[in-house]
Design an enzyme around this catalytic site. Structure first.
Site, PDB file in Angstrom:
ATOM      1  CG  ASP A   1      -1.951   1.048   1.245  1.00 39.28           C
ATOM      2  OD1 ASP A   1      -2.794   1.033   0.329  1.00 39.28           O
ATOM      3  OD2 ASP A   1      -1.946   1.902   2.159  1.00 39.28           O
TER       4      ASP A   1
ATOM      5  CD  GLU B   1      -2.075   2.253  -3.679  1.00 37.90           C
ATOM      6  OE1 GLU B   1      -3.009   2.986  -4.001  1.00 37.90           O
ATOM      7  OE2 GLU B   1      -1.409   2.443  -2.646  1.00 37.90           O
TER       8      GLU B   1
HETATM    9  C1  NOJ Z   1      -4.545   2.849  -1.009  1.00 33.84           C
HETATM   10  C2  NOJ Z   1      -5.674   1.942  -0.662  1.00 33.84           C
HETATM   11  O1  NOJ Z   1      -6.033   1.198  -1.794  1.00 33.84           O
HETATM   12  C3  NOJ Z   1      -6.804   2.823  -0.166  1.00 33.84           C
HETATM   13  O2  NOJ Z   1      -8.000   2.108  -0.020  1.00 33.84           O
HETATM   14  C4  NOJ Z   1      -6.371   3.467   1.119  1.00 33.84           C
HETATM   15  O3  NOJ Z   1      -7.370   4.375   1.542  1.00 33.84           O
HETATM   16  C5  NOJ Z   1      -5.067   4.219   0.948  1.00 33.84           C
HETATM   17  N1  NOJ Z   1      -4.097   3.491   0.205  1.00 33.84           N
HETATM   18  C6  NOJ Z   1      -4.469   4.555   2.288  1.00 33.84           C
HETATM   19  O4  NOJ Z   1      -4.011   3.401   2.913  1.00 33.84           O
END
Ligand code: NOJ
Length: 542
Positions: A220, A279
Site C-alpha cells: 500500500d 501500489e
Molecule cells: C490505497 C488503498 O487502496 C486505499 O483504499 C487506502 O485508503 C489508501 N491506500 C491509504 O491506505
C-alpha cells in the site's frame, strides 16, 4: 514455523532461470468485507472467502489478493492497522487466515496479502506511546506548528482525503502540542522511515506472513514511505489532483527504492517466488518502471491503463508506453481496470447507460486479458457489476467522503457486497444483511443467475481465462500491432489476433481468423469476412 508449499508453477510461462509464475498471472482482488459473509453480521470475512474459493477456481484465476484483514479500528476500511500480526475479529481469526491460505493452495490459487507500511492506525501501540511522549515518537513525523503559537500546520501539505495533512496533538497536561503528519485520514499517522525501528518491524511483519505461506504482498502507498528532506511547502492547493502527474515532496521520492530493494532481498530468501506488488502512483510509465527493476519489486499496478478513457488511440498510447517502460527493465506489465478505490469501469465507460457500459466493460476485459503481462481483476467485474452511484449519505463509510464535505464520496459505490444468488436477504452474500445496501437489480447479476448462461459476463470471463491458459501465444511474450482504422485496436501474438472496435459503428473484417471468443455477437460479413459491432472485442486463432 514450517514454510507451506506454494502451488506448482507452470513451466510454459517460465523465463529462463526462474518459474516467473507472476509474469502473466491473473490475480483476483478480494475486498474482504464485501466478498462473502460467513457469520451473518453483514460484513464479509475470511471464512466467507474460503467457502467461495471454488468460484475463483472455476473462474480460472492464478492468485487472489486479499485487502487488509488485520486488527484495525476500520477508520479506512482496514488500511489503518493497529496490529499487523493479528486478524480483526470482524474478519475472523489467525487460524482462519492460515486455513484460507492452505485451502487456496490446495486449489492451485496463490495468495497475496496487503501490507500497509506508509502509516499505522492511531490505535497502534507505537502511536499511543508516541502521543504519551514515549521514545516511539521518532517513528512518526511530529513537528511544531507555524504561527505565533504553533497554531498553523508545519507545512502546506494536504491529505489525499481532503483537508490538511497535519493534526495537532494535545500534550498530556492538556495544552496544544506538536502536529503529526497523516497523508490520509487523521486516524492514519505516517510512519517515519528514517527510523531503523520501522524497517526492523516491517521486516518482521513480512516474515510473519511469509512463514504462514503467503505468496506475496501488495504494498500500500509504495510510493509514499519517504518524504523529501525538510518537508518543503508545495505552494499549490488541490494536491490530490496532482498525484500521478508530478513528483510531490511526499510521493515517489527516490528514497523509497532503497526500501523496496531491501524487501526484495527478504522475499528472495523464501522459496516459491514470493512477490511484491507496488501500489504506486507515479507521474509516468518510466518512473513507475523504476519500482520493478530487477532488484526491486515484481509488479506495479498500471494506473495509467485504469485511468485511460474509452478511446482506441489513447489506449494504444498507454499500452505502448507501458510495455516500453516495463520492457526497458525486463519486467512484465500489469493491467487493471477497477479496484476498491475507483468507480467501477462499467460505469466509467458507460455513465448511467449500463447497457453501453457493460458492452464496453466486456470488451475491455478481453482487450486486457489478451495483452502481454499480468492482469488484476476486481471482484464483481466478472459479474458485470456497475458502480452503485446512489448510496444514501447515511450509509457511507469512506473517510474521503467525510473529509471533503461530501463532495467526493466515490469509494463506497464500488465496495457494495457481491450478489451470489438471486434470493436471500443479501443475495447470498450472507445470512444477514449487507453493510452497504445492494441494488435490487443485482439479483439478476448474481453469480448463480449467470452460471451456465452462455452469453453472461461470468461465462465470458471463464471462457477468456480458459483460452488464455490453453493458448501458448497468450500471457507473457510479445505483441505486434496491425495497421487499423480509427477506433480499432488490432494486434497479433503467436497464433492469435485480438481486435477491439472502440468506435461507434460496426466494422467489417475480412478473414480475421477462427473466432475464439467475443464480447458480443459477431455477425458474418461478405465472403469469409465478419462484422465486428461497436464496443466489441474478439479473439481469433490465426
Ligand atoms: C490505497 C488503498 O487502496 C486505499 O483504499 C487506502 O485508503 C489508501 N491506500 C491509504 O491506505
Amino acid at each position: 514455523m514450517t514454510r507451506r508449499p506454494t502451488p506448482p508453477t507452470d513451466p510454459r510461462t517460465a523465463p529462463s532461470g526462474s518459474s516467473g509464475w507472476w509474469r502473466d498471472a491473473v490475480i483476483y482482488q478480494v475486498y474482504v468485507r464485501s466478498f462473502a459473509d460467513s457469520n451473518g453480521d453483514g460484513v464479509g470475512d475470511l471464512p466467507g472467502v474460503r467457502e467461495r474459493l471454488p468460484h475463483l477456481a472455476a473462474l480460472g484465476v492464478d492468485a487472489v489478493w486479499l485487502t487488509p484483514f488485520y486488527a484495525s479500528p476500520q477508520a479506512d476500511g482496514g488500511y489503518d492497522v493497529a496490529d499487523y500480526r493479528a486478524v480483526d475479529p470482524l474478519f475472523g481469526t489467525l487460524d482462519d487466515a492460515v486455513e484460507l491460505i492452505d485451502r487456496a493452495h490446495e486449489l492451485g490459487i496463490r495468495v497475496i496479502v496487503d501490507v500497509v507500511p506508509n502509516h499505522t492506525s492511531e490505535q497502534h501501540p507505537w502511536f499511543r506511546a508516541a502521543l504519551a511522549q514515549g521514545p516511539e515518537r521518532t517513528r512518526y513525523h511530529f513537528r511544531p506548528g507555524r504561527g505565533t503559537d504553533g497554531e498553523l500546520p508545519p507545512n502546506d501539505w494536504e491529505s489525499v482525503f481532503g483537508g490538511p495533512a497535519w493534526t495537532r496533538t494535545t500534550r498530556p497536561d492538556g495544552t496544544p502540542g506538536d502536529w503529526y503528519l497523516h497523508l490520509f485520514a487523521p486516524q492514519q499517522p505516517d510512519l517515519n522511515w528514517d527510523d531503523p525501528a520501522v524497517h526492523a518491524e516491517f521486516d518482521s511483519v513480512l516474515r510473519f506472513w511469509l512463514d504462514r505461506g503467503v505468496d506475496g504482498f501488495r504494498i500500500d502507498v509504495a510510493h509514499g514511505m519517504v518524504k523529501a528532506a525538510g518537508m518543503p511547502d508545495i505552494g499549490a492547493r488541490e494536491q490530490a489532483k496532482m498525484i500521478g502527474s508530478q513528483v510531490l515532496p511526499f510521493f515517489d521520492q527516490d528514497g523509497v527504492h532503497t526500501i523496496h530493494r531491501a524487501w526484495r532481498r527478504l522475499l528472495d530468501t523464501y522459496d516459491g517466488e514470493r512477490i511484491g506488488v507496488a501500489e504506486a502512483w507515479a507521474p509516468s510509465a518510466e518512473r513507475l518502471a523504476l519500482y520493478v527493476r530487477p532488484d526491486e519489486l515484481h509488479q506495479a499496478f498500471n494506473f495509467q491503463f485504469l485511468t485511460c478513457p474509452w478511446d482506441a488511440a489513447a489506449m494504444r498510447t498507454v499500452i505502448d508506453a507501458s510495455l516500453a517502460a516495463t520492457g526497458s527493465v525486463g519486467a512484465p506489465t500489469t493491467w487493471v481496470l477497477s479496484n476498491h478505490d475507483v468507480v467501477r469501469h462499467l460505469t466509467r465507460y458507460g455513465g448511467d447507460d449500463h447497457a453501453r457500459g457493460l458492452r464496453r466493460a466486456r470488451a475491455a476485459a478481453l482487450l486486457m486479458l489478451a495483452l502481454p503481462g499480468s492482469t488484476y481483476l476486481y471482484q464483481g467485474e466478472e459479474l458485470g457489476l456497475p458502480e452503485v452511484s446512489d448510496l444514501p449519505d447515511a450509509v457511507r463509510q469512506d473517510p474521503s467522503f467525510f473529509r471533503s464535505d461530501g463532495q467526493d464520496g466515490l469509494r463506497d459505490g464500488c465496495r457494495v457486497p457481491l450478489p451470489w444468488t438471486p434470493e436471500g436477504p443479501s443475495y447470498g452474500f450472507g445470512d444477514g444483511g449487507s453493510w452497504l445496501p445492494q441494488p435490487e437489480e443485482w439479483k439478476r447479476l448474481s453469480a448463480a443467475a449467470q452460471q451456465g448462461v452462455a452469453d453472461s459476463t461470468l461465462e465470458l470471463y471463464r471462457k477468456a481465462l480458459t483460452v488464455r491458459k490453453e493458448l501458448p501465444g497468450l500471457g507473457d511474450g510479445a505483441m505486434r500491432w496491425r495497421p487499423s482504422a480509427d477506433g480499432l485496436l488490432d494486434f497479433v501474438r503467436d497464433g492469435f489476433r485480438c481486435t477491439l472496435n472502440a468506435g461507434s459503428a460496426p466494422v467489417e473484417l475480412p478473414s480475421p481468423g477462427r473466432l475464439l471468443v467475443a464480447s458480443a455477437e459477431v455477425a458474418d460479413g461478405p465472403g469469409t469476412g465478419v462484422v465486428l459491432p461497436a464496443d466489441t472485442c474478439a479473439w481469433w486463432a490465426i
